[in-house]
Design an enzyme around this catalytic site. Structure first.
Site, PDB file in Angstrom:
ATOM      1  N   SER A   1       1.899  -6.751 -11.148  1.00 11.28           N
ATOM      2  CA  SER A   1       2.374  -6.305  -9.963  1.00 11.28           C
ATOM      3  C   SER A   1       3.271  -4.782 -10.259  1.00 11.28           C
ATOM      4  O   SER A   1       4.114  -5.090 -11.199  1.00 11.28           O
ATOM      5  CB  SER A   1       3.424  -7.159  -9.109  1.00 11.28           C
ATOM      6  OG  SER A   1       4.195  -6.565  -8.145  1.00 11.28           O
TER       7      SER A   1
ATOM      8  N   ASP B   1      -4.490  -4.829   1.987  1.00 10.18           N
ATOM      9  CA  ASP B   1      -3.735  -5.583   2.771  1.00 10.18           C
ATOM     10  C   ASP B   1      -3.376  -4.656   3.768  1.00 10.18           C
ATOM     11  O   ASP B   1      -3.059  -5.218   5.253  1.00 10.18           O
ATOM     12  CB  ASP B   1      -2.531  -6.142   2.243  1.00 10.18           C
ATOM     13  CG  ASP B   1      -2.575  -7.201   1.124  1.00 10.18           C
ATOM     14  OD1 ASP B   1      -3.257  -8.021   1.516  1.00 10.18           O
ATOM     15  OD2 ASP B   1      -2.354  -7.283  -0.197  1.00 10.18           O
TER      16      ASP B   1
END
Length: 438
Positions: free
Chosen positions: A214, A40
């Site tokens: 995560s 990202d």
């Protein structure tokens, strides 16, 4: 770092951040981007250049997340279109100026969370402001911290927590800096979109093994969210943990460790003086091999929703136990009560990203003053996930054996108790007399 978005498509950009910000596109010269080298942030570099026409300086902070995350970053950043990469080692600053003040304050969020992610955000954001000044940038850009998952629930968490923590620091330290947050503008909605964008712009796509969780890691802690943890009824899997062994597999022999403390701050382990970061790193090793510091909690996020997370904080758990125990020797009852009440607010401010709020800074001055005499040593026994205090000593101890002894002494006489009890219980006696018509 992972940048997540609200799921808005391109046709909703009429209310984008660009419009709200008064049309920054074409007006920025140089942007400092919080950069990890993952998919990202690699995509954000060309996106900023394409949409803002600006130079991009990538910035990476080393807060103890692990050397493997720092390898090859400069080549990745430049291959993505950045003009340079700035890496700063913030480990000592992080522990000394952020972790230790929270430890001294006794700041714990909602009874369990030792604020690992919350403390790291302001030191990173502060460094970004400094780098922006050094390179002459007129804006900063950032995204969420965390890896891998595209679930909407994770998106909402990060939008309401980490972005708030970053931007409040930017506001406090340089309100003139422009802030670009791609997740508020772009139409990339997931990993496949990001890969497609990377290919279109000839950005080398990082090949990494995606975690089903995560995670956020620094020298203080490691957090786990997502996957089966989304259901509070599910027990965490044994192979999920990375900083600590399962208590069941920990050594059968207990280990004793002595923590030296000066004015509320740790300074030594077993008599050996260490720098803040080195001390914490060593305690992580010690605590980790005994399965210390695992917590599993459902916490209230900033906007009120509940979220389940699992945290590993081996060294921090040991330090909190030592600091609290020493305070029982050096602080009186009223001081402990006031300090504990302020610690709750202190933790809330840190959790919400208000590190540079004057209120937290003022409370920190109180915490520093109240712990002036919290100096001494505490010995703890570590055994299969448990931390037990076995010894404590301080030159400023308020404990006096000649007073506390069951034997009669000159300072306190057992006979004094009768008068004290009569006066202390007077309101209760008066009420009882009224109710009984005496």
């Amino acid at each position: 770092m992972q940048l997540l978005n609200t799921g808005a498509r391109s046709d909703t950009k009429v209310v984008s951040e660009t419009t709200k910000a008064g049309g920054l596109r074409g007006k920025l010269n140089k942007v400092v981007l919080a950069y990890s080298g993952g998919l990202d942030t690699s995509v954000i570099v060309p996106w900023l250049r394409e949409n803002y026409g600006c130079e991009v300086v990538c910035f990476t902070a080393d807060v103890g997340q692990g050397i493997q995350e720092l390898e090859g970053l400069e080549a990745k950043a430049k291959a993505s279109g950045a003009c340079q990469l700035v890496v700063k080692d913030l480990k000592e600053e992080f522990v000394k100026d952020y972790v230790f003040p929270c430890l001294r304050a006794g700041a714990v969020y909602e009874r369990k969370y030792l604020l690992g992610t919350s403390m790291a955000r302001p030191v990173i954001a502060k460094a970004m402001v400094d780098v922006a000044k050094e390179v002459g940038a007129d804006a900063v850009a950032h995204g969420c911290t965390g890896k891998g998952n595209d679930q909407a629930c994770l998106t909402i968490r990060f939008l309401t927590l980490n972005h708030v923590r970053f931007e409040l620091t930017f506001f406090a330290l340089n309100p003139n800096l422009n802030i670009v947050a791609p997740w508020r503008e772009w139409d990339i909605t997931g990993r496949e979109d990001a890969i497609e964008y990377a290919k279109k712009h000839n950005v080398p796509v990082p090949v990494t093994k995606n975690s089903i969780y995560s995670r956020d890691r620094n020298l203080w802690h490691l957090s786990h969210e997502g996957d089966i943890l989304e259901d509070p009824a599910n027990e965490p899997k044994k192979d999920m943990y990375m900083m600590s062994v399962d208590p069941e597999d920990a050594p059968d022999q207990a280990e004793y460790v002595e923590i030296g403390i000066e004015s509320g701050l740790p300074v030594s382990i077993n008599g050996k003086k260490l720098s803040p970061a080195s001390l914490l790193a060593e305690l992580n090793e010690i605590g980790g091999r005994h399965g210390i510091g695992r917590i599993d909690m459902v916490e209230n996020r900033l906007v009120g929703m509940k979220s389940r997370g699992v945290y590993e904080t081996p060294g921090g758990t040991i330090l909190f136990a030592a600091a609290r125990e020493l305070e029982f020797l050096t602080l009186d009852r009223e001081a402990i009560q006031v300090k504990d009440s302020l610690a709750l607010k202190y933790a809330e401010l840190v959790y919400a990203g208000r590190w540079f709020d004057p209120l937290r800074e003022s409370m920190d001055a109180f915490m520093q003053k109240i712990t002036d005499t919290t100096t001494g040593s505490v010995t703890l026994k570590l055994y299969k996930g448990s931390v037990t205090v076995t010894s404590r000593a301080s030159p400023f101890s308020l404990y006096r054996q000649d007073i506390s002894s069951f034997e009669s002494g000159q300072i306190y006489d057992q006979a004094d108790a009768a008068g004290f009890i009569r006066l202390y219980g007077l309101p209760m006696r008066v009420r009882a007399m009224l109710e009984q018509g005496i």
